[in-house]
Scaffold this motif. Structure first.
Motif, PDB file in Angstrom:
ATOM      1  N   VAL A 190       0.849  -1.186   0.000  1.00 26.65           N
ATOM      2  CA  VAL A 190       0.000   0.000   0.000  1.00 26.65           C
ATOM      3  C   VAL A 190       0.888   1.241   0.000  1.00 26.65           C
ATOM      4  O   VAL A 190       1.868   1.305   0.740  1.00 26.65           O
ATOM      5  CB  VAL A 190      -0.905   0.028   1.249  1.00 26.65           C
ATOM      6  CG1 VAL A 190      -1.696   1.325   1.311  1.00 26.65           C
ATOM      7  CG2 VAL A 190      -1.840  -1.167   1.275  1.00 26.65           C
ATOM      8  N   THR A 191       0.571   2.205  -0.842  1.00 23.85           N
ATOM      9  CA  THR A 191       1.244   3.501  -0.805  1.00 23.85           C
ATOM     10  C   THR A 191       0.194   4.600  -0.691  1.00 23.85           C
ATOM     11  O   THR A 191      -0.924   4.455  -1.183  1.00 23.85           O
ATOM     12  CB  THR A 191       2.101   3.744  -2.067  1.00 23.85           C
ATOM     13  OG1 THR A 191       1.259   3.666  -3.229  1.00 23.85           O
ATOM     14  CG2 THR A 191       3.209   2.714  -2.176  1.00 23.85           C
ATOM     15  N   PHE A 192       0.550   5.700  -0.046  1.00 26.34           N
ATOM     16  CA  PHE A 192      -0.401   6.795   0.142  1.00 26.34           C
ATOM     17  C   PHE A 192       0.349   8.102   0.310  1.00 26.34           C
ATOM     18  O   PHE A 192       1.491   8.139   0.769  1.00 26.34           O
ATOM     19  CB  PHE A 192      -1.308   6.539   1.346  1.00 26.34           C
ATOM     20  CG  PHE A 192      -0.579   6.085   2.588  1.00 26.34           C
ATOM     21  CD1 PHE A 192      -0.111   6.994   3.523  1.00 26.34           C
ATOM     22  CD2 PHE A 192      -0.350   4.738   2.809  1.00 26.34           C
ATOM     23  CE1 PHE A 192       0.562   6.574   4.656  1.00 26.34           C
ATOM     24  CE2 PHE A 192       0.322   4.298   3.937  1.00 26.34           C
ATOM     25  CZ  PHE A 192       0.782   5.225   4.875  1.00 26.34           C
ATOM     26  N   SER A 194      -0.393  12.608   1.018  1.00 25.88           N
ATOM     27  CA  SER A 194      -1.294  13.718   1.330  1.00 25.88           C
ATOM     28  C   SER A 194      -0.553  15.031   1.121  1.00 25.88           C
ATOM     29  O   SER A 194       0.631  15.138   1.453  1.00 25.88           O
ATOM     30  CB  SER A 194      -1.787  13.647   2.785  1.00 25.88           C
ATOM     31  OG  SER A 194      -2.632  12.543   2.992  1.00 25.88           O
ATOM     32  N   ASN A 208      -5.231  13.778  -1.697  1.00 27.80           N
ATOM     33  CA  ASN A 208      -4.833  12.521  -1.080  1.00 27.80           C
ATOM     34  C   ASN A 208      -4.802  11.453  -2.165  1.00 27.80           C
ATOM     35  O   ASN A 208      -5.679  11.426  -3.044  1.00 27.80           O
ATOM     36  CB  ASN A 208      -5.813  12.084   0.015  1.00 27.80           C
ATOM     37  CG  ASN A 208      -5.819  13.024   1.199  1.00 27.80           C
ATOM     38  OD1 ASN A 208      -4.903  13.041   2.009  1.00 27.80           O
ATOM     39  ND2 ASN A 208      -6.868  13.834   1.302  1.00 27.80           N
ATOM     40  N   THR A 209      -3.818  10.576  -2.095  1.00 24.13           N
ATOM     41  CA  THR A 209      -3.771   9.451  -3.027  1.00 24.13           C
ATOM     42  C   THR A 209      -3.607   8.160  -2.233  1.00 24.13           C
ATOM     43  O   THR A 209      -3.015   8.147  -1.151  1.00 24.13           O
ATOM     44  CB  THR A 209      -2.614   9.572  -4.030  1.00 24.13           C
ATOM     45  OG1 THR A 209      -1.364   9.412  -3.341  1.00 24.13           O
ATOM     46  CG2 THR A 209      -2.638  10.912  -4.729  1.00 24.13           C
ATOM     47  N   PHE A 210      -4.138   7.082  -2.799  1.00 25.45           N
ATOM     48  CA  PHE A 210      -4.067   5.770  -2.154  1.00 25.45           C
ATOM     49  C   PHE A 210      -3.911   4.721  -3.246  1.00 25.45           C
ATOM     50  O   PHE A 210      -4.634   4.744  -4.247  1.00 25.45           O
ATOM     51  CB  PHE A 210      -5.337   5.510  -1.342  1.00 25.45           C
ATOM     52  CG  PHE A 210      -5.425   4.119  -0.759  1.00 25.45           C
ATOM     53  CD1 PHE A 210      -4.824   3.820   0.454  1.00 25.45           C
ATOM     54  CD2 PHE A 210      -6.113   3.118  -1.428  1.00 25.45           C
ATOM     55  CE1 PHE A 210      -4.906   2.547   0.993  1.00 25.45           C
ATOM     56  CE2 PHE A 210      -6.202   1.843  -0.896  1.00 25.45           C
ATOM     57  CZ  PHE A 210      -5.592   1.553   0.314  1.00 25.45           C
ATOM     58  N   SER A 211      -2.974   3.817  -3.057  1.00 24.92           N
ATOM     59  CA  SER A 211      -2.737   2.762  -4.038  1.00 24.92           C
ATOM     60  C   SER A 211      -2.569   1.431  -3.321  1.00 24.92           C
ATOM     61  O   SER A 211      -1.788   1.328  -2.371  1.00 24.92           O
ATOM     62  CB  SER A 211      -1.477   3.075  -4.856  1.00 24.92           C
ATOM     63  OG  SER A 211      -1.201   2.027  -5.765  1.00 24.92           O
ATOM     64  N   ASN A 231      -6.347   2.167  -7.409  1.00 26.29           N
ATOM     65  CA  ASN A 231      -5.793   3.513  -7.246  1.00 26.29           C
ATOM     66  C   ASN A 231      -6.929   4.500  -7.010  1.00 26.29           C
ATOM     67  O   ASN A 231      -7.901   4.520  -7.778  1.00 26.29           O
ATOM     68  CB  ASN A 231      -5.005   3.928  -8.492  1.00 26.29           C
ATOM     69  CG  ASN A 231      -3.733   3.128  -8.670  1.00 26.29           C
ATOM     70  OD1 ASN A 231      -2.727   3.385  -8.021  1.00 26.29           O
ATOM     71  ND2 ASN A 231      -3.778   2.128  -9.546  1.00 26.29           N
ATOM     72  N   ASN A 233      -7.687   8.676  -6.056  1.00 31.53           N
ATOM     73  CA  ASN A 233      -7.207  10.049  -5.891  1.00 31.53           C
ATOM     74  C   ASN A 233      -8.364  10.921  -5.431  1.00 31.53           C
ATOM     75  O   ASN A 233      -9.427  10.919  -6.063  1.00 31.53           O
ATOM     76  CB  ASN A 233      -6.652  10.593  -7.208  1.00 31.53           C
ATOM     77  CG  ASN A 233      -5.508   9.755  -7.744  1.00 31.53           C
ATOM     78  OD1 ASN A 233      -4.514   9.566  -7.074  1.00 31.53           O
ATOM     79  ND2 ASN A 233      -5.658   9.245  -8.957  1.00 31.53           N
TER      80      ASN A 233
END
Length: 443
Positions: A190-192, A194, A208-211, A231, A233
């Protein structure tokens, strides 16, 4: 000349020697300011954990700070846990370096001693600069635990967080390698990120992003699940007058496998437009207050989680007038919901569509009673444009989709177009049209 040079050197030495002391003072001011700011927000929303400084010993070249974060992640209003953090800080010439540990948090250390043989996987380092900014690095080493005779591997986590002067900006990026239990259960990596700026005590704007690389569940007892390449955003922006917010969420999934059925390339954009910021703040505060009081009542009733729904319902009913006021504040002219670029690939074909729904004027929640008597009047309040296409092979055998459901409809919600089921719905001149025909809600 020599005397001037000696005096200059002495001044430089004195100033340099004083820098660590000054940095220690700056760090103390920074921390105490952050605590005051956090607790101001905690008092307002009641969902934010309260922070209390238990001990602050500032020396010339080092400091020791002990503080407590109350109810971290717990139910607002209930005493479900506390974190005690101890900072050992060294005052340097260009800033302060601080190491943080949780060794005085009894519940955490008991868990570490029981499950990890006393080896704490967590380390936190923070840099305080002369300008009042702060950069923290959180590192969690990998470890394993036994659960019902099975080994669960928790992989490494790295999180970097920086705040601007006055804690009005926040930049964060992190990576967690995930958790796994052999090949039966896998989540991660997991990558994130802000990149946020504080607009009010409660509301932040920015991105904010979340992968998530993979979620795999295959226990041999039920159909396997495998998700890959998620993914998300999220961006929040304020209008120029800072009275409304627009929130946009984009998501994409590379592939989903459910019980051997392959699905791929799921994507869509969701947008909430011109959301009244004052009403939103009021709603957040009200929600936090309801949850806090419900948590307090739950504790007084013995803490049985089974009673929470009943208690929450009673607390919500008690606050019904305030909830209606908040709802009316949100239902302002310009408020809209938009779904764009909906694109889902299924074995039967592609699902595609869009939705654009907007309020043309302020709407009072009590108007629902008027709409019950005169349903066509709702079309004077809203704008609507919606399209959706489904593969006929997916749902063509469901008659309720293609047949009129009441006398005011000429067609069903969908009409057959080649190998597709198609929906086209819009409002024109305060009249609703479905698939090219006017819909009469009142006959």
């Amino acid at each position: 000349m020599k005397k001037i040079l000696i005096v200059f050197i002495c001044l430089v030495v004195i100033c340099a020697a004083g820098l660590p002391i000054a940095n220690g003072i700056i760090m103390e001011r920074t921390i105490k300011s952050a605590v005051v700011k956090n607790n101001k927000k905690a008092a307002k929303t009641r969902a934010t954990p309260n922070i209390k400084i238990l001990e602050y010993k500032r020396g010339l070249f080092s400091s020791r700070i002990k503080w407590r974060i109350e109810n971290p992640g717990g139910l607002p209003g209930s005493d479900m846990g506390q974190l005690v953090l101890v900072n050992q800080a060294t005052h340097g010439f260009f800033g302060v370096t601080s190491q943080t540990n949780l060794q005085e948090t009894p519940g955490y250390m008991q868990w570490v001693n029981t499950h990890l043989n006393g080896k704490d996987p967590l380390s936190i380092q923070t840099q305080f600069s002369l300008t009042g900014t702060m950069v923290s690095t959180v590192q969690m080493n990998a470890f394993s635990i036994e659960e019902k005779g099975k080994k669960i591997d928790i992989h490494t986590l790295t999180l970097d967080v920086s705040t601007g002067k006055g804690f009005e900006t926040l930049d964060a990026k992190g990576q967690w390698k995930g958790v796994s239990q052999g090949d039966e259960f896998v989540i991660g990596p997991v990558t994130f990120t802000s990149d946020l700026a504080q607009l009010t005590d409660i509301i932040w704007t920015g991105k904010n992003t979340f992968s998530l690389a993979q979620v795999k569940i295959n226990d041999g007892k039920s159909d396997p699940v495998n998700l890959s390449g998620l993914n998300v955003n999220v961006s929040t922006n304020a209008s120029e007058d800072k009275k409304t917010l627009t929130m946009v969420t984009d998501f994409h999934v590379d592939g989903i496998e459910l019980g051997g059925k392959q699905l791929s390339d799921w994507a869509a954009t969701f947008k909430v437009k011109q959301l009244d910021m004052a009403a939103l703040e009021q709603g957040i505060v009200l929600y936090s207050d309801i949850m806090a009081k419900a948590g307090q009542r739950l504790e007084k009733a013995g803490g049985n989680p089974g009673n929470f729904q009943k208690i929450l319902k009673a607390e919500t009913t008690r606050n019904a007038p305030q909830l209606m006021s908040t709802l009316n504040g949100l239902l302002k002219k310009g408020l809209g919901i938009e779904i764009a670029d909906l694109d889902i690939d299924l074995p039967e074909g592609k699902v595609a569509g869009s939705l654009d729904l907007n309020l043309k004027k302020d709407l009072d929640a009590s108007n629902i009673f008027m709409f019950a008597m005169q349903p066509d009047m709702i079309f004077s309040f809203i704008e609507l444009d919606a399209q959706l296409h489904l593969p006929y092979a997916l749902a063509g055998g469901i008659p309720n989709l293609t047949e009129p459901l009441f006398p005011g409809m000429v067609t069903g919600f969908f009409v057959v177009q080649d190998d597709l089921l198609a929906l086209d719905m819009h409002i024109t001149d305060e009249k609703l049209f479905l698939n090219g025909n006017q819909v009469l809600l009142k006959q």
